[in-house]
Design a protein around this motif. Structure first.
Motif, PDB file in Angstrom:
ATOM      1  N   TYR A  39      -0.522 -33.423 -51.152  1.00 44.17           N
ATOM      2  CA  TYR A  39      -0.820 -34.790 -50.710  1.00 44.17           C
ATOM      3  C   TYR A  39      -1.457 -34.785 -49.321  1.00 44.17           C
ATOM      4  O   TYR A  39      -2.467 -35.449 -49.086  1.00 44.17           O
ATOM      5  CB  TYR A  39       0.467 -35.619 -50.713  1.00 44.17           C
ATOM      6  CG  TYR A  39       0.268 -37.060 -50.328  1.00 44.17           C
ATOM      7  CD1 TYR A  39      -0.185 -37.986 -51.261  1.00 44.17           C
ATOM      8  CD2 TYR A  39       0.538 -37.506 -49.040  1.00 44.17           C
ATOM      9  CE1 TYR A  39      -0.368 -39.317 -50.913  1.00 44.17           C
ATOM     10  CE2 TYR A  39       0.354 -38.822 -48.682  1.00 44.17           C
ATOM     11  CZ  TYR A  39      -0.096 -39.719 -49.630  1.00 44.17           C
ATOM     12  OH  TYR A  39      -0.280 -41.037 -49.286  1.00 44.17           O
ATOM     13  N   ALA A  40      -0.893 -34.015 -48.402  1.00 44.35           N
ATOM     14  CA  ALA A  40      -1.419 -33.955 -47.038  1.00 44.35           C
ATOM     15  C   ALA A  40      -2.830 -33.370 -47.008  1.00 44.35           C
ATOM     16  O   ALA A  40      -3.685 -33.848 -46.246  1.00 44.35           O
ATOM     17  CB  ALA A  40      -0.480 -33.144 -46.148  1.00 44.35           C
ATOM     18  N   GLU A  41      -3.073 -32.343 -47.803  1.00 47.85           N
ATOM     19  CA  GLU A  41      -4.403 -31.736 -47.834  1.00 47.85           C
ATOM     20  C   GLU A  41      -5.452 -32.728 -48.343  1.00 47.85           C
ATOM     21  O   GLU A  41      -6.543 -32.824 -47.790  1.00 47.85           O
ATOM     22  CB  GLU A  41      -4.413 -30.478 -48.694  1.00 47.85           C
ATOM     23  CG  GLU A  41      -3.724 -29.297 -48.050  1.00 47.85           C
ATOM     24  CD  GLU A  41      -3.727 -28.063 -48.929  1.00 47.85           C
ATOM     25  OE1 GLU A  41      -4.435 -28.058 -49.950  1.00 47.85           O
ATOM     26  OE2 GLU A  41      -3.018 -27.109 -48.582  1.00 47.85           O
ATOM     27  N   ASP A  59      -6.006 -42.601 -55.616  1.00 52.22           N
ATOM     28  CA  ASP A  59      -5.513 -41.716 -56.680  1.00 52.22           C
ATOM     29  C   ASP A  59      -4.848 -40.451 -56.158  1.00 52.22           C
ATOM     30  O   ASP A  59      -4.365 -39.638 -56.951  1.00 52.22           O
ATOM     31  CB  ASP A  59      -6.663 -41.314 -57.609  1.00 52.22           C
ATOM     32  CG  ASP A  59      -7.213 -42.482 -58.395  1.00 52.22           C
ATOM     33  OD1 ASP A  59      -6.446 -43.429 -58.647  1.00 52.22           O
ATOM     34  OD2 ASP A  59      -8.407 -42.439 -58.757  1.00 52.22           O
ATOM     35  N   ILE A  60      -4.813 -40.272 -54.857  1.00 49.71           N
ATOM     36  CA  ILE A  60      -4.304 -39.022 -54.289  1.00 49.71           C
ATOM     37  C   ILE A  60      -2.846 -38.777 -54.667  1.00 49.71           C
ATOM     38  O   ILE A  60      -2.476 -37.674 -55.058  1.00 49.71           O
ATOM     39  CB  ILE A  60      -4.507 -38.999 -52.760  1.00 49.71           C
ATOM     40  CG1 ILE A  60      -5.991 -38.857 -52.454  1.00 49.71           C
ATOM     41  CG2 ILE A  60      -3.713 -37.867 -52.117  1.00 49.71           C
ATOM     42  CD1 ILE A  60      -6.331 -38.919 -50.986  1.00 49.71           C
ATOM     43  N   LYS A  61      -2.011 -39.798 -54.584  1.00 49.95           N
ATOM     44  CA  LYS A  61      -0.591 -39.612 -54.908  1.00 49.95           C
ATOM     45  C   LYS A  61      -0.405 -39.194 -56.360  1.00 49.95           C
ATOM     46  O   LYS A  61       0.373 -38.296 -56.669  1.00 49.95           O
ATOM     47  CB  LYS A  61       0.202 -40.885 -54.627  1.00 49.95           C
ATOM     48  CG  LYS A  61       1.702 -40.701 -54.799  1.00 49.95           C
ATOM     49  CD  LYS A  61       2.459 -41.984 -54.559  1.00 49.95           C
ATOM     50  CE  LYS A  61       2.602 -42.192 -53.073  1.00 49.95           C
ATOM     51  NZ  LYS A  61       3.493 -43.321 -52.750  1.00 49.95           N
ATOM     52  N   ASP A  62      -1.150 -39.818 -57.269  1.00 50.66           N
ATOM     53  CA  ASP A  62      -1.057 -39.466 -58.693  1.00 50.66           C
ATOM     54  C   ASP A  62      -1.538 -38.045 -58.949  1.00 50.66           C
ATOM     55  O   ASP A  62      -0.939 -37.305 -59.739  1.00 50.66           O
ATOM     56  CB  ASP A  62      -1.866 -40.442 -59.545  1.00 50.66           C
ATOM     57  CG  ASP A  62      -1.293 -41.844 -59.532  1.00 50.66           C
ATOM     58  OD1 ASP A  62      -0.065 -41.987 -59.352  1.00 50.66           O
ATOM     59  OD2 ASP A  62      -2.083 -42.799 -59.708  1.00 50.66           O
ATOM     60  N   ILE A  63      -2.605 -37.658 -58.289  1.00 51.31           N
ATOM     61  CA  ILE A  63      -3.138 -36.306 -58.466  1.00 51.31           C
ATOM     62  C   ILE A  63      -2.150 -35.269 -57.963  1.00 51.31           C
ATOM     63  O   ILE A  63      -1.898 -34.259 -58.622  1.00 51.31           O
ATOM     64  CB  ILE A  63      -4.499 -36.171 -57.748  1.00 51.31           C
ATOM     65  CG1 ILE A  63      -5.544 -37.019 -58.483  1.00 51.31           C
ATOM     66  CG2 ILE A  63      -4.939 -34.722 -57.666  1.00 51.31           C
ATOM     67  CD1 ILE A  63      -6.836 -37.187 -57.719  1.00 51.31           C
ATOM     68  N   ALA A  64      -1.556 -35.518 -56.800  1.00 49.85           N
ATOM     69  CA  ALA A  64      -0.575 -34.578 -56.246  1.00 49.85           C
ATOM     70  C   ALA A  64       0.649 -34.476 -57.158  1.00 49.85           C
ATOM     71  O   ALA A  64       1.163 -33.385 -57.409  1.00 49.85           O
ATOM     72  CB  ALA A  64      -0.168 -35.008 -54.843  1.00 49.85           C
ATOM     73  N   ARG A  65       1.114 -35.619 -57.671  1.00 49.51           N
ATOM     74  CA  ARG A  65       2.285 -35.612 -58.564  1.00 49.51           C
ATOM     75  C   ARG A  65       1.983 -34.858 -59.852  1.00 49.51           C
ATOM     76  O   ARG A  65       2.781 -34.031 -60.300  1.00 49.51           O
ATOM     77  CB  ARG A  65       2.715 -37.044 -58.876  1.00 49.51           C
ATOM     78  CG  ARG A  65       4.012 -37.090 -59.690  1.00 49.51           C
ATOM     79  CD  ARG A  65       4.384 -38.481 -60.143  1.00 49.51           C
ATOM     80  NE  ARG A  65       3.348 -39.014 -61.008  1.00 49.51           N
ATOM     81  CZ  ARG A  65       2.665 -40.126 -60.761  1.00 49.51           C
ATOM     82  NH1 ARG A  65       2.898 -40.830 -59.678  1.00 49.51           N
ATOM     83  NH2 ARG A  65       1.739 -40.548 -61.607  1.00 49.51           N
ATOM     84  N   ASP A  66       0.815 -35.118 -60.438  1.00 45.43           N
ATOM     85  CA  ASP A  66       0.438 -34.417 -61.676  1.00 45.43           C
ATOM     86  C   ASP A  66       0.301 -32.921 -61.445  1.00 45.43           C
ATOM     87  O   ASP A  66       0.684 -32.120 -62.300  1.00 45.43           O
ATOM     88  CB  ASP A  66      -0.865 -34.982 -62.240  1.00 45.43           C
ATOM     89  CG  ASP A  66      -0.700 -36.370 -62.803  1.00 45.43           C
ATOM     90  OD1 ASP A  66       0.447 -36.816 -63.007  1.00 45.43           O
ATOM     91  OD2 ASP A  66      -1.742 -37.036 -63.027  1.00 45.43           O
ATOM     92  N   HIS A  67      -0.251 -32.540 -60.307  1.00 44.78           N
ATOM     93  CA  HIS A  67      -0.424 -31.125 -59.983  1.00 44.78           C
ATOM     94  C   HIS A  67       0.923 -30.406 -59.921  1.00 44.78           C
ATOM     95  O   HIS A  67       1.064 -29.278 -60.405  1.00 44.78           O
ATOM     96  CB  HIS A  67      -1.163 -30.987 -58.657  1.00 44.78           C
ATOM     97  CG  HIS A  67      -1.150 -29.611 -58.098  1.00 44.78           C
ATOM     98  ND1 HIS A  67      -1.865 -28.568 -58.657  1.00 44.78           N
ATOM     99  CD2 HIS A  67      -0.481 -29.066 -57.047  1.00 44.78           C
ATOM    100  CE1 HIS A  67      -1.645 -27.458 -57.967  1.00 44.78           C
ATOM    101  NE2 HIS A  67      -0.803 -27.735 -56.985  1.00 44.78           N
ATOM    102  N   VAL A  68       1.921 -31.057 -59.347  1.00 43.48           N
ATOM    103  CA  VAL A  68       3.201 -30.399 -59.120  1.00 43.48           C
ATOM    104  C   VAL A  68       4.162 -30.546 -60.307  1.00 43.48           C
ATOM    105  O   VAL A  68       4.779 -29.578 -60.733  1.00 43.48           O
ATOM    106  CB  VAL A  68       3.868 -30.947 -57.839  1.00 43.48           C
ATOM    107  CG1 VAL A  68       5.258 -30.389 -57.658  1.00 43.48           C
ATOM    108  CG2 VAL A  68       3.007 -30.644 -56.625  1.00 43.48           C
TER     109      VAL A  68
END
Length: 71
Positions: A39-41, A59-68
């Motif tokens: 998320y920070a990156e 969309d950053i929060k969703d992308i970070a959550r999906d990644h992890v």
């Protein structure tokens, strides 16, 4: 005809349950750290950089959550 009912009791095995709890907590901590790092990156990128890679800032929060959590 006679039938015999046998059952085995697994017992509490408190040590195994505690070890599993600790392992789950470590896993959750590691996943949360990875989420925060991702998320920070992404948040650190400029709007232009995000546009270049096709990511909207909302969309950053969703992308970070999906990644992890979904991989």
């Amino acid at each position: 005809m006679a039938y015999t009912a046998t059952s085995t009791h697994g017992g509490f095995n408190l040590i195994a349950r505690f070890a599993e709890l600790v392992a789950n907590a470590k896993d959750a901590y590691a996943r949360r750290a990875e989420f925060n790092r991702t998320y920070a990156e992404l948040q650190g990128l400029s709007n232009r950089e995000l546009d270049d890679i096709g990511i909207r800032r909302c969309d950053i929060k969703d992308i970070a959550r999906d990644h992890v959590y979904c991989s």
